[in-house]
Write a protein that holds these residues in place. Sequence first.
Motif, PDB file in Angstrom:
ATOM      1  N   MET A   1       0.840  -1.196   0.000  1.00 53.35           N
ATOM      2  CA  MET A   1       0.000   0.000   0.000  1.00 53.35           C
ATOM      3  C   MET A   1       0.876   1.248   0.000  1.00 53.35           C
ATOM      4  SD  MET A   1      -3.187  -0.930  -0.004  1.00 53.35           S
ATOM      5  CE  MET A   1      -4.033   0.514   0.637  1.00 53.35           C
ATOM      6  N   THR A   2       0.435   2.233  -0.745  1.00 56.80           N
ATOM      7  CA  THR A   2       1.125   3.518  -0.790  1.00 56.80           C
ATOM      8  C   THR A   2       0.126   4.624  -0.465  1.00 56.80           C
ATOM      9  OG1 THR A   2       0.654   4.033  -3.111  1.00 56.80           O
ATOM     10  CG2 THR A   2       2.547   2.596  -2.668  1.00 56.80           C
ATOM     11  N   SER A   3       0.638   5.813  -0.271  1.00 57.95           N
ATOM     12  CA  SER A   3      -0.255   6.955  -0.052  1.00 57.95           C
ATOM     13  C   SER A   3      -0.562   7.657  -1.369  1.00 57.95           C
ATOM     14  CB  SER A   3       0.370   7.935   0.944  1.00 57.95           C
ATOM     15  OG  SER A   3       1.552   8.490   0.419  1.00 57.95           O
ATOM     16  N   SER A   4      -0.051   7.124  -2.469  1.00 51.02           N
ATOM     17  CA  SER A   4      -0.363   7.661  -3.791  1.00 51.02           C
ATOM     18  C   SER A   4      -1.681   7.073  -4.286  1.00 51.02           C
ATOM     19  CB  SER A   4       0.759   7.327  -4.777  1.00 51.02           C
ATOM     20  OG  SER A   4       2.001   7.859  -4.348  1.00 51.02           O
ATOM     21  N   SER A   5      -2.296   7.717  -5.261  1.00 49.55           N
ATOM     22  CA  SER A   5      -3.603   7.256  -5.735  1.00 49.55           C
ATOM     23  C   SER A   5      -3.869   7.774  -7.143  1.00 49.55           C
ATOM     24  CB  SER A   5      -4.719   7.722  -4.785  1.00 49.55           C
ATOM     25  OG  SER A   5      -4.693   9.130  -4.637  1.00 49.55           O
ATOM     26  N   ILE A   6      -5.031   7.396  -7.676  1.00 47.66           N
ATOM     27  CA  ILE A   6      -5.514   7.869  -8.969  1.00 47.66           C
ATOM     28  C   ILE A   6      -6.780   8.686  -8.725  1.00 47.66           C
ATOM     29  CG2 ILE A   6      -6.382   7.188 -11.247  1.00 47.66           C
ATOM     30  CD1 ILE A   6      -5.001   4.459 -10.784  1.00 47.66           C
ATOM     31  N   TYR A   7      -6.952   9.749  -9.482  1.00 49.29           N
ATOM     32  CA  TYR A   7      -8.223  10.472  -9.492  1.00 49.29           C
ATOM     33  C   TYR A   7      -8.769  10.467 -10.915  1.00 49.29           C
ATOM     34  CZ  TYR A   7      -7.766  12.283  -4.743  1.00 49.29           C
ATOM     35  OH  TYR A   7      -7.668  12.398  -3.383  1.00 49.29           O
ATOM     36  N   ASN A   8      -9.958   9.893 -11.087  1.00 50.49           N
ATOM     37  CA  ASN A   8     -10.652   9.941 -12.363  1.00 50.49           C
ATOM     38  C   ASN A   8     -11.514  11.207 -12.376  1.00 50.49           C
ATOM     39  OD1 ASN A   8      -9.834   7.336 -13.636  1.00 50.49           O
ATOM     40  ND2 ASN A   8     -10.723   6.516 -11.747  1.00 50.49           N
ATOM     41  N   CYS A   9     -11.228  12.095 -13.312  1.00 47.01           N
ATOM     42  CA  CYS A   9     -11.732  13.463 -13.230  1.00 47.01           C
ATOM     43  C   CYS A   9     -12.472  13.908 -14.488  1.00 47.01           C
ATOM     44  CB  CYS A   9     -10.562  14.428 -13.014  1.00 47.01           C
ATOM     45  SG  CYS A   9      -9.518  14.082 -11.587  1.00 47.01           S
ATOM     46  N   THR A  10     -13.202  14.997 -14.308  1.00 51.86           N
ATOM     47  CA  THR A  10     -13.782  15.747 -15.428  1.00 51.86           C
ATOM     48  C   THR A  10     -13.218  17.158 -15.379  1.00 51.86           C
ATOM     49  OG1 THR A  10     -15.827  14.459 -15.400  1.00 51.86           O
ATOM     50  CG2 THR A  10     -15.897  16.606 -16.483  1.00 51.86           C
ATOM     51  N   VAL A  11     -12.745  17.626 -16.520  1.00 54.11           N
ATOM     52  CA  VAL A  11     -12.229  18.990 -16.657  1.00 54.11           C
ATOM     53  C   VAL A  11     -13.270  19.830 -17.396  1.00 54.11           C
ATOM     54  CG1 VAL A  11     -10.482  20.428 -17.786  1.00 54.11           C
ATOM     55  CG2 VAL A  11      -9.806  18.311 -16.606  1.00 54.11           C
ATOM     56  N   VAL A  12     -13.567  21.002 -16.863  1.00 55.99           N
ATOM     57  CA  VAL A  12     -14.544  21.911 -17.463  1.00 55.99           C
ATOM     58  C   VAL A  12     -13.924  23.287 -17.624  1.00 55.99           C
ATOM     59  CG1 VAL A  12     -16.776  23.063 -17.174  1.00 55.99           C
ATOM     60  CG2 VAL A  12     -16.512  20.664 -16.491  1.00 55.99           C
ATOM     61  N   HIS A  13     -14.128  23.899 -18.784  1.00 51.75           N
ATOM     62  CA  HIS A  13     -13.755  25.291 -19.013  1.00 51.75           C
ATOM     63  C   HIS A  13     -14.979  26.031 -19.542  1.00 51.75           C
ATOM     64  CE1 HIS A  13      -9.138  25.537 -19.072  1.00 51.75           C
ATOM     65  NE2 HIS A  13      -9.458  24.389 -18.517  1.00 51.75           N
ATOM     66  N   LYS A  14     -15.260  27.186 -18.959  1.00 51.66           N
ATOM     67  CA  LYS A  14     -16.350  28.033 -19.437  1.00 51.66           C
ATOM     68  C   LYS A  14     -15.833  29.456 -19.573  1.00 51.66           C
ATOM     69  CE  LYS A  14     -20.059  25.394 -17.200  1.00 51.66           C
ATOM     70  NZ  LYS A  14     -21.191  25.460 -16.225  1.00 51.66           N
ATOM     71  N   ARG A  15     -15.964  30.019 -20.775  1.00 50.60           N
ATOM     72  CA  ARG A  15     -15.584  31.407 -21.013  1.00 50.60           C
ATOM     73  C   ARG A  15     -16.860  32.228 -21.139  1.00 50.60           C
ATOM     74  NH1 ARG A  15     -10.695  33.943 -24.272  1.00 50.60           N
ATOM     75  NH2 ARG A  15     -11.365  36.112 -24.225  1.00 50.60           N
TER      76      ARG A  15
END
Length: 254
Positions: free
Chosen positions: A1-15
């Motif tokens: 076990m480590t303290s590292s991890s993965i984050y599955n994300c959504t990126v949003v940009h709004k102008r």
Amino acid sequence: MTSSSIYNCTVVHKRFIPKEHHFKYDVFALFLDLSELSNIEKNIHLFSYNKFNLISFHDSDHGPRDGSSVIDWVKKNLIENKIDTENIKIKLLCYPRIFGYVFNPLSVFYIYNADEKLISILYEVKNTFGEQHTYVFKIEGDENLLQHNCEKKFHVSPFIEMECKYFFRVLKPSEKISIIIDQYKKNEKLLYASQVGKKTELNNKELFKSYIKNPMMTFKIIIAIHFEAFKLWMKGIKFIKKKLKIKNNLTFEN
């Protein structure tokens, strides 16, 4: 076990101004304890440290970007900002290389003390001209939602002027990660950008699953940047010529 991890994300940009424009896409980011990189390489066959693999992390992609220790670079800059570096833990949220390629518009260093308290955040911003600027913030208090702001000091998009301010809202990483940046020109909101995701364990199975969902992610990011820039140009938004040439700047913010 480590303290590292993965984050599955959504990126949003709004102008919002002078014309509306928005996009979003799915990504996965690694949340790496930099002291664990060699151990992660030993235990995850798909991952290599400073070597080619399906997925990899290279020191030359961050910090001084000359292949030297990113950990030493972080400590040096914290010391210059009068932040104690004894027994700290440095975690980095970033996109990994996929098939040897990566472009990280934004990477975030989270610095913890020996009591696991967050004491500093470094926002490492890159543009497509091969340049980088890092904004360093000292964290005081123990709130879960961190808020701070600064003047824009780095040319990122050729369609946004330099005379702007950034307002950051960041949740401390846990089961969820959230980074929100509002950009203002004078008192008018110009841009909203966010990266929000859920945590999963960093192991062979989960890393492969994240890769399969986004197999060409790093190539997609750089292609999307240029495609969205083309659409802004087609909408008639003014092209802002870059005035300064830098390689790797850093500022300490209040």
